[in-house]
Design a protein around this motif. Structure first.
Motif, mmCIF file in Angstrom:
data_model
loop_
_atom_site.group_PDB
_atom_site.id
_atom_site.type_symbol
_atom_site.label_atom_id
_atom_site.label_comp_id
_atom_site.label_asym_id
_atom_site.label_seq_id
_atom_site.Cartn_x
_atom_site.Cartn_y
_atom_site.Cartn_z
ATOM 1 N N LEU A 1 -7.658 4.875 -4.820
ATOM 2 C CA LEU A 1 -7.341 3.446 -4.882
ATOM 3 C C LEU A 1 -8.641 2.683 -4.709
ATOM 4 O O LEU A 1 -9.410 2.938 -3.766
ATOM 5 C CB LEU A 1 -6.364 3.067 -3.768
ATOM 6 N N THR B 1 -8.455 7.302 -0.608
ATOM 7 C CA THR B 1 -7.564 8.292 -1.194
ATOM 8 C C THR B 1 -6.427 8.565 -0.223
ATOM 9 O O THR B 1 -6.608 8.421 1.006
ATOM 10 C CB THR B 1 -8.337 9.588 -1.506
ATOM 11 N N PRO B 2 -5.237 8.918 -0.684
ATOM 12 C CA PRO B 2 -4.134 9.185 0.244
ATOM 13 C C PRO B 2 -4.472 10.296 1.223
ATOM 14 O O PRO B 2 -5.056 11.322 0.853
ATOM 15 C CB PRO B 2 -2.985 9.602 -0.693
ATOM 16 N N ARG C 1 0.511 4.106 -2.822
ATOM 17 C CA ARG C 1 0.285 5.515 -2.480
ATOM 18 C C ARG C 1 1.276 6.422 -3.192
ATOM 19 O O ARG C 1 0.935 7.526 -3.622
ATOM 20 C CB ARG C 1 0.397 5.692 -0.959
ATOM 21 N N LEU D 1 0.824 -1.206 0.000
ATOM 22 C CA LEU D 1 0.000 0.000 0.000
ATOM 23 C C LEU D 1 0.862 1.262 0.000
ATOM 24 O O LEU D 1 0.483 2.276 -0.602
ATOM 25 C CB LEU D 1 -0.947 -0.012 1.204
ATOM 26 N N ASP D 2 2.003 1.215 0.660
ATOM 27 C CA ASP D 2 2.921 2.354 0.618
ATOM 28 C C ASP D 2 3.385 2.611 -0.811
ATOM 29 O O ASP D 2 3.466 3.770 -1.256
ATOM 30 C CB ASP D 2 4.134 2.097 1.513
ATOM 31 N N GLY E 1 -1.872 5.154 5.640
ATOM 32 C CA GLY E 1 -1.814 6.412 4.897
ATOM 33 C C GLY E 1 -2.940 6.655 3.920
ATOM 34 O O GLY E 1 -2.786 7.469 2.995
ATOM 35 N N PHE E 2 -4.089 5.985 4.100
ATOM 36 C CA PHE E 2 -5.230 6.212 3.226
ATOM 37 C C PHE E 2 -6.441 6.659 4.035
ATOM 38 O O PHE E 2 -6.630 6.252 5.179
ATOM 39 C CB PHE E 2 -5.594 4.933 2.454
#
Length: 319
Positions: free
Chosen positions: A176, A234-235, A167, A163-164, A215-216
């Protein structure tokens, strides 16, 4: 025993154990966030040895063309809420590229990414296919308005770093969209649902917690009548402790235990094989009720329920 990737806790309870492909597997549930996972997880090398094939054979089921096209339409409906013609889209794990082709025909500039793509049709001019992993893309030169990964995350051994990386490939305000099987409502027996290829078994709350802790900011969750659900994010920072908490593990465990007898009692082993495009199957519907309704309805649109996770509807990214 490994720590939970959502809450980093080590407090697990056993769910089941089984043997398949010569591998002895154990499934556990985290009592802090409710995430169900295999522990220990088999490596790709172990899966390759067990199956005697490629990673594609290990991780990608084989669907007929009709099923692939039906899924592509569903994926397109999900992502169309967040993009507009001309936006760039990356589909990770594109498989036969049916979704990439369908999205490109709707005016999106599409990139399909897969370790072994197998396009089932000629790609439109605004679509390209990249062979490789997510590390094959350069975040400095390539950014996307939307990234999709359908039935992929449950195969990823380390979802946090994945996921990092995702992002970093999204433009500011990008979206995403994920789709994974739903542990709360499997469409098959637990003997088939739990399999070595799947490292994780998400429900909506555990996937939302994973996104919020990596981070989302979750936007919405859409649950389907059969098996799967989609989550959009979304980030951004998500400070809501409810979204970061996860699920009640007792509720998840109860759903799994209930499915053991409901699968046979409801006749699910029969009606689950009926194409989704012909009926919206209801929970605990008897076979007789199903047959009667099918005689009355030639075709019924697949119904979904959607839960927003933001106070205002998400808007397409601005350029």
């Amino acid at each position: 025993m490994s720590d939970c990737p959502v809450c980093q806790a080590g407090a697990d309870r056993p769910v089941t154990s089984y043997r398949r492909f010569g591998l002895d597997m154990k499934v556990v549930i985290c009592t802090q966030c409710g995430l169900v996972r295999s522990d220990p997880m088999p490596t790709d090398e172990e899966l390759l040895k067990a199956r005697g094939g490629s990673l594609t054979r290990v991780h990608r089921p084989t669907y007929c063309r009709r099923v692939s096209l039906g899924r592509a339409k569903r994926y397109l409906r999900g992502v169309s809420r967040y993009v507009k013609p001309g936006d760039s889209l990356l589909d990770i794990g594109c498989g036969d590229c049916s979704f990439v082709a369908a999205a490109a025909r709707q005016g999106l500039v599409c990139t399909g990414l897969d370790i072994n793509p197998s396009p089932a049709e000629e790609m439109p001019p605004q679509a390209r296919i990249v062979t490789g992993t997510i590390d094959s893309l350069d975040a400095e030169s390539e950014r996307f308005d939307a990234i999709t990964a359908f039935h992929l995350l449950e195969h990823i051994a380390e979802p946090g770093p994945f996921l990092d990386r995702v992002r970093g490939l999204l433009k500011p305000g990008g979206v995403l969209l994920l789709e994974v099987p739903n542990t709360l409502r499997p469409k098959m027996s637990l003997q088939r649902y739990f399999c070595p290829q799947h490292h994780y078994y998400f429900c909506p709350d555990t996937l939302v917690a994973l996104l919020a802790r990596n981070g989302f900011r979750p936007l919405s969750v859409t649950c389907f009548a059969r098996d799967s659900f989609q989550a959009a994010a979304t980030p951004g920072e998500c400070g809501d402790p409810v979204l970061r908490k996860g699920a009640d593990w007792r509720r998840v465990m109860a759903a799994i235990q209930r499915h053991r007898w409901a699968y046979k009692a409801s006749g699910m082993f029969i009606w689950r094989k009926i194409p989704v495009s012909y009926t919206h199957l209801r929970a605990h519907e008897t076979v007789l009720e199903l047959v009667c309704r099918l005689l009355l309805e030639k075709k019924k649109q697949h119904t979904t329920t959607s839960t927003p996770y933001c106070s205002t509807p998400p808007q397409p990214p601005q350029h």
